[in-house]
Design a protein around this motif. Structure first.
Motif, PDB file in Angstrom:
ATOM      1  N   VAL A  13       0.836  -1.209   0.000  1.00 18.73           N
ATOM      2  CA  VAL A  13       0.000   0.000   0.000  1.00 18.73           C
ATOM      3  C   VAL A  13       0.872   1.262   0.000  1.00 18.73           C
ATOM      4  CG1 VAL A  13      -1.806   1.226   1.282  1.00 18.73           C
ATOM      5  CG2 VAL A  13      -1.695  -1.266   1.390  1.00 18.73           C
ATOM      6  N   LEU A  73      -0.342  -6.989   5.276  1.00 17.16           N
ATOM      7  CA  LEU A  73      -0.188  -5.813   4.421  1.00 17.16           C
ATOM      8  C   LEU A  73       1.142  -5.134   4.723  1.00 17.16           C
ATOM      9  CD1 LEU A  73      -3.201  -6.358   4.179  1.00 17.16           C
ATOM     10  CD2 LEU A  73      -3.666  -3.995   4.783  1.00 17.16           C
ATOM     11  N   LEU A  75       2.916  -1.291   4.376  1.00 18.48           N
ATOM     12  CA  LEU A  75       2.694   0.114   4.031  1.00 18.48           C
ATOM     13  C   LEU A  75       3.854   0.958   4.543  1.00 18.48           C
ATOM     14  CD1 LEU A  75       0.481   1.495   6.745  1.00 18.48           C
ATOM     15  CD2 LEU A  75      -0.093  -0.801   5.998  1.00 18.48           C
ATOM     16  N   PHE A 356      -4.424   8.057   4.909  1.00 17.65           N
ATOM     17  CA  PHE A 356      -3.124   7.412   4.674  1.00 17.65           C
ATOM     18  C   PHE A 356      -2.156   8.379   3.993  1.00 17.65           C
ATOM     19  CE2 PHE A 356      -5.259   3.386   5.455  1.00 17.65           C
ATOM     20  CZ  PHE A 356      -4.262   2.674   6.098  1.00 17.65           C
ATOM     21  N   THR A 387       1.669  -5.309   8.767  1.00 22.38           N
ATOM     22  CA  THR A 387       0.498  -5.427   9.649  1.00 22.38           C
ATOM     23  C   THR A 387       0.318  -6.867  10.116  1.00 22.38           C
ATOM     24  OG1 THR A 387      -1.078  -5.984   7.903  1.00 22.38           O
ATOM     25  CG2 THR A 387      -0.682  -3.627   8.300  1.00 22.38           C
ATOM     26  N   ASN A 392      -8.031  -5.704   4.731  1.00 23.96           N
ATOM     27  CA  ASN A 392      -7.517  -4.661   3.834  1.00 23.96           C
ATOM     28  C   ASN A 392      -7.173  -3.416   4.654  1.00 23.96           C
ATOM     29  OD1 ASN A 392      -9.842  -3.040   4.190  1.00 23.96           O
ATOM     30  ND2 ASN A 392     -10.914  -4.272   2.682  1.00 23.96           N
ATOM     31  N   TYR A 393      -6.635  -2.415   4.002  1.00 23.92           N
ATOM     32  CA  TYR A 393      -6.082  -1.266   4.743  1.00 23.92           C
ATOM     33  C   TYR A 393      -7.145  -0.464   5.490  1.00 23.92           C
ATOM     34  CZ  TYR A 393      -7.465   1.420   0.620  1.00 23.92           C
ATOM     35  OH  TYR A 393      -8.179   1.982  -0.386  1.00 23.92           O
TER      36      TYR A 393
END
Ligand code: NIG
Ligand code: FE
Length: 415
Positions: A13, A73, A75, A356, A387, A392-393
């Motif tokens: 992400v 995830l 990011l 974000f 994560t 999902n984010y």
């Protein structure tokens, strides 16, 4: 050569291909670039490559440590562009006063607030300040912050302001996390200058600033330009003196009133103007013509029980915004950026994607670090959050009060 290959990332992400991107504004803020089922390759502290698992260069497998991120995830770490995390003690008593109905300004007028913190800090040794600030720094790194700005401003005399900045310098030297230092001598007028405030401004301009610049102790200069603190003219004077010494402005503005702080910040080419609870059309027009990042601190409005800044209107008017924690003992005794994202979505009514971007690429710009940090970009620092297994984010800001972080890597090293 140190390298690590992260494979089977469910969602990578916050990708930006262009390392020269400065920030995202208006509608651009709602675009969050993602690769599903991705890999990320880190070499010598930097992001060296990333892409879809099916396109992976098999040589990476042979030459690197492997981290299997199945179901997780990845990011970019948060950039926290506004903190006061060097301080001498918490102010729980004022917390109770606030619950009983006193306002932030009433507490300050009674000698509490910033002056209370200054009194305590003046009596605290540099070593003790360094120890407590180190603990807070480690705490926020574990919570996913991978770059941070820290202000002085609880010294309020030359010796104590320099003491704070030396603590920040030691933190810079001893921790892997990138840190920017901001001089905030104009945080409040100290008690002994109460009836001769112009002498305190002179002290800042003629004594503190030259010494700080000579010892290279600060990257930026801040002023609390607001009702009951510093006026527009005082702010202008301090910021122009700082600019002559090479210190760009990053200021506190429009928290308590339509103070003109935003205008004087933009006039002085501030990198960011922060707080902005009191922002209307006129202020937005001024910001639109500038390169100054409006930085919102929603945990402060939350903690003090004041109105939140009009984030939705700002973005819909075409502005960028960034988010920061304001970690300090008086108005935001937490540096948890994960909670800041939740507050931004819930109280500022901004989309997860906007939150974000506000806490990563735009926040990196707000502390002069957008070339090194704030996105998944080849050549930027390998500062990432891995994560826990989540869908999902959007889950991150949604599930407020927790953080769902498995691991944090800052410049290629796990925290
Ligand atoms: O950003 N607004 C001014 N300064 C800090 C609060 C400092 C304090 O109360 O100790 C802030 O909220
Ligand atoms: Fe602040």
């Amino acid at each position: 050569m140190d390298s690590i290959l992260i494979i089977n990332i469910k969602q990578l992400v916050g990708i930006q291909e262009n390392i020269n991107l400065r920030y995202l504004k208006g509608k651009e803020m709602s675009v969050l670039n993602i690769i599903e089922n991705a890999f990320l390759y880190v070499e010598n502290e930097l992001i060296a490559d990333f892409g879809k698992m099916e396109d992976i260069n098999l040589e990476y497998y042979n030459s690197s440590k492997i981290e299997d991120a199945q179901g997780k995830l990845v990011l970019p770490t948060w950039c926290d562009s506004h903190t006061h995390l060097v301080f001498a003690g918490y102010r729980q008593n004022e917390f109770v006063d606030k619950i009983k109905g006193l306002t932030y300004e009433q507490i300050a007028a009674n000698g509490g607030g910033i002056l209370n913190s200054a009194q305590l800090l003046q009596k605290t040794t540099e070593d003790d300040l360094y120890q407590s600030a180190s603990r807070r720094l480690v705490e926020i790194m574990k919570l996913g912050t991978g770059a941070v700005e820290i202000k002085s401003g609880y010294g309020l005399d030359t010796v104590s302001e320099i003491k704070m900045l030396r603590v920040i310098k030691r933190l810079k030297e001893n921790f892997n996390i990138p840190i920017k230092a901001t001089f905030l001598g104009a945080h409040a007028v100290p008690q002994n200058f109460k009836n001769r405030r112009e002498d305190y401004i002179t002290e800042i301009v003629e004594k503190m600033l030259p010494q700080i610049a000579a010892e290279n102790l600060a990257d930026y200069c801040d002023v609390f330009c607001d009702r009951g603190f510093f006026t527009i003219d005082e702010t202008d004077k301090i910021l122009s003196a700082a600019a002559k010494l090479g210190l760009q402005a990053k200021i506190h503005a429009n928290e308590l009133d339509f103070s003109g702080g935003i205008q004087v910040g933009v006039k002085n080419n501030a990198l960011s103007v922060d707080h902005l609870e009191c922002t209307g059309k006129e202020e937005i027009e001024v910001l639109l013509k500038s390169q100054t990042m409006p930085t919102l601190l929603p945990s402060t409005a939350f903690f003090l029980g004041i109105d939140f800044p009009p984030a939705r209107l700002m973005i819909d008017s075409g502005l960028p915004i960034s988010l920061a924690s304001d970690y300090n003992p008086g108005s935001s005794p937490s540096g948890n950026m994960n909670f800041i994202l939740s507050l931004a979505c819930i109280k500022l009514k901004i989309l997860p994607e906007e939150a974000f971007n506000a806490a990563t690429i735009n926040a990196a710009y707000a502390m002069g670090m957008e070339k090194e940090s704030g996105s998944i970009t080849k050549g930027k620092q390998a500062s990432i959050i891995i994560t826990e297994k989540i869908e999902n984010y959007t889950y991150l800001p949604y599930a407020f009060g927790n953080h769902y972080i498995d691991k944090v890597m800052i410049r290629g090293e796990f925290v």
